[in-house]
Each structure stands twice: as structure tokens, then as C-alpha cells.
Design an enzyme around this catalytic site. Sequence first.
Site, PDB file in Angstrom:
ATOM      1  N   HIS A   1      82.490  30.218  56.125  1.00 29.41           N
ATOM      2  CA  HIS A   1      81.670  29.421  57.040  1.00 29.41           C
ATOM      3  C   HIS A   1      80.205  29.477  56.630  1.00 29.41           C
ATOM      4  CE1 HIS A   1      79.779  28.388  61.002  1.00 29.41           C
ATOM      5  NE2 HIS A   1      80.809  27.559  61.062  1.00 29.41           N
ATOM      6  N   CYS A   2      79.774  30.632  56.116  1.00 33.31           N
ATOM      7  CA  CYS A   2      78.366  30.835  55.769  1.00 33.31           C
ATOM      8  C   CYS A   2      77.911  29.979  54.590  1.00 33.31           C
ATOM      9  CB  CYS A   2      78.121  32.301  55.427  1.00 33.31           C
ATOM     10  SG  CYS A   2      78.625  33.474  56.685  1.00 33.31           S
ATOM     11  N   ILE A   3      78.803  29.663  53.669  1.00 38.31           N
ATOM     12  CA  ILE A   3      78.381  28.949  52.456  1.00 38.31           C
ATOM     13  C   ILE A   3      78.623  27.447  52.558  1.00 38.31           C
ATOM     14  CG2 ILE A   3      78.813  31.001  51.075  1.00 38.31           C
ATOM     15  CD1 ILE A   3      81.236  29.541  49.839  1.00 38.31           C
TER      16      ILE A   3
END
Length: 365
Positions: free
Chosen positions: A327-329
Amino acid sequence: MPSETAPQERVWMSFPRPGVTLGETDTDRAAGFATWSAVAAAVADFEPVTMLVDPVAADAAAQHLRADIATVPAPVGEFWMRDTGPTFVLGQDGRLGAVDWVFNGWGDHDWANWLPDRPTARTVAEMAGAEVVSSALVNEGGGIHVDGEGTVLLTRTVQLDPRRNPEATQGTVEVEMARTLGATTPIWLPRGLHRDMDSLGTSGHVDIVATIASPGVLLLHSQEDPSHPDHAIMAHIREVLEAATDARGRHFEILDLPAPATLQDGEGWVDYSYVNHLVVNGGVIACGYGEDRADARAREILAAAYPGRKVVTVDARELFARGGGIHCITQHQPVSGPAALASLNGQGAASAAAQTSHTTQGGVR
């Protein structure tokens, strides 16, 4: 801001560039390139992917990325697009907006190479054809989760972090969430996971702790081993969420997403979390940790929470070793235009209009 389950136009990413975050050795760099590329390929099986590529990483991107992934040359410092890029919103007429938060490297850490990312949100907004919604709030996309009906999950150690927003108050942050996202019901978590609170962490991003799978239904990280610090931390967070009500006045149905059995790596306690997944059109891209039983259990829970979507696992250990997950990237762009109005899921016209009718200047200090 519509729910992450709303129809999507594409997913945006940044290709990793050499530096402290990527790693100091050829082996570290190769592992990072391969993992970012594997996530991009998994997403591209469901919807288009556009990847920002810094010129210093152009050769590596050409070597690793699949041919159907679009690339755009642009400056890249830190390559966590959820945080460096814009947060997309929809206006009352379905027009696409992009919230341009201030990004300062998760609190201006001395190790963070964040200055090249200053223009990233506006660069992506321009390429996406989105109207910019400016904000003076230091914030990241990984620090918020919404249900599309006016509820937003926040963390006191992120939005109220003195290294981010030294003069902000809970009230001014809440006003800014309503103005930029149409989110009128904030739910404040006390902190984040243990590993994420150290000097190389984000100080408590919500996207490894909890996500709203559908209105009224919440997926929550669960650390079942009492020897791990996150066992007690999550017990406290669960109490907060059990007492909370969303924008429609509902108490959440909470679905536990148990952590894998791995408790530590070479740096200490891990924050491996299946909450940090990406919802895409017809699918879910889930983090894997090399544990067949735990990864399979997570796929089953995610498949039940997102009916009709195929769950695909990508090994995320190299991502978490660098400070984040799938989700972060990634940053999803919702479908816009008149046909997208249904994705607002009943948000009032007033709050939707506040999101994007023209380029908006704002402040919270």
C-alpha cells in the site's frame, strides 16, 4: 475522497533510486528493484500502472519493469508514492482533484531524501488531469484511511507530530480533513506499531494498522504472540475502535488480520502486516512473508472482506525491510467524470463540493 474499493483509473508508483533507503550493496539494490517491479507487474494484471523514474534509475527500470508498465521521467527522492504523491478526490460533479499535502520526509528525518519529492504530487496531478487542492498540512497518504462516506482514520503521532505540524491542533487537522477529503467524522488512533515508531519509521501510519474494507467493516492488524510489543499496542487500538462510530453512526464490525509467525529480523521486532494491501479493479494485491500457512489465511480473510476480487500475494519482506509495504509504494487514482459519482457513496453535496471545484489554497497552522 472515495473508498479505495471504488473503480480505479490506474495506479501510480515511483521506481526506487539508489540511496540509503534502497540499500548500500548491489544485492540490496537488486532486491529492491525486483520487489517494486513485482508489485507493479501484479497490479498491471488488473489495471494500468504509471511509474515515475528518476534518470539515475532509468537503466534499472528498463531492465526490471514489464513492457506494459508506463514510465515517466521525473525527480524521485523517496519512492513511497502513497506518501510523496497526491491523494485523489472527486468533486460533486465527478471531476478529479488531487490533494497536495506537504511532504517533509515523515518529520524531516536526517536520513530521508525528500527534497526531490516536493513537486511529485503536482507532477502526478498534472499528468492525471486533476485539479490541485493545496494544503499546508504535513501529511502522507499512508497516514489516512477513509470509507467514502465521511469517516477518516488518523493517528495522533502522525498528524499531530511536532516534527510535522508543530502548531496544529486536533481541531485544525479535523477541519482540514473535512475541507480536503470531505471527511467529517475523524477517528483518532493513539499511535502506530512498535517498529514504525522508531527513528526510521513513519511515527504510526494507519495503513499497517487498520483499513475500512467496506462501510462499517474494518480490517485490523492482530499480533497474536504476547511476547511481541504489538500485542499490547493492538489491544489498546482495538479498544479505541470498538468504542468508535463511523459517519453513519455505526459501530464497526472488526475483522482480525493475524500477523505472520515471524517476530523479528536482524533489526528487531518486525511490523509485518497484511493490512497493508492494495485494492485494485477486480483484485487485491496482498503482502506475503514467505509463510505459506499465514499468507494463505490472510488471502482467505481478504477474499471474504472483498467479495468478487481475486487476491494475489507478492512477497513484501524487501519492502518492509525498507520501511513499508505494498500500500505504501502505490497510489490509486479513482475513475472520474459523471459516471464516477456513485463512488462518493452518498457523501453530502456540501462536503463533496469542498473537495475540488477549483484550485484551493488552505492551511492548518
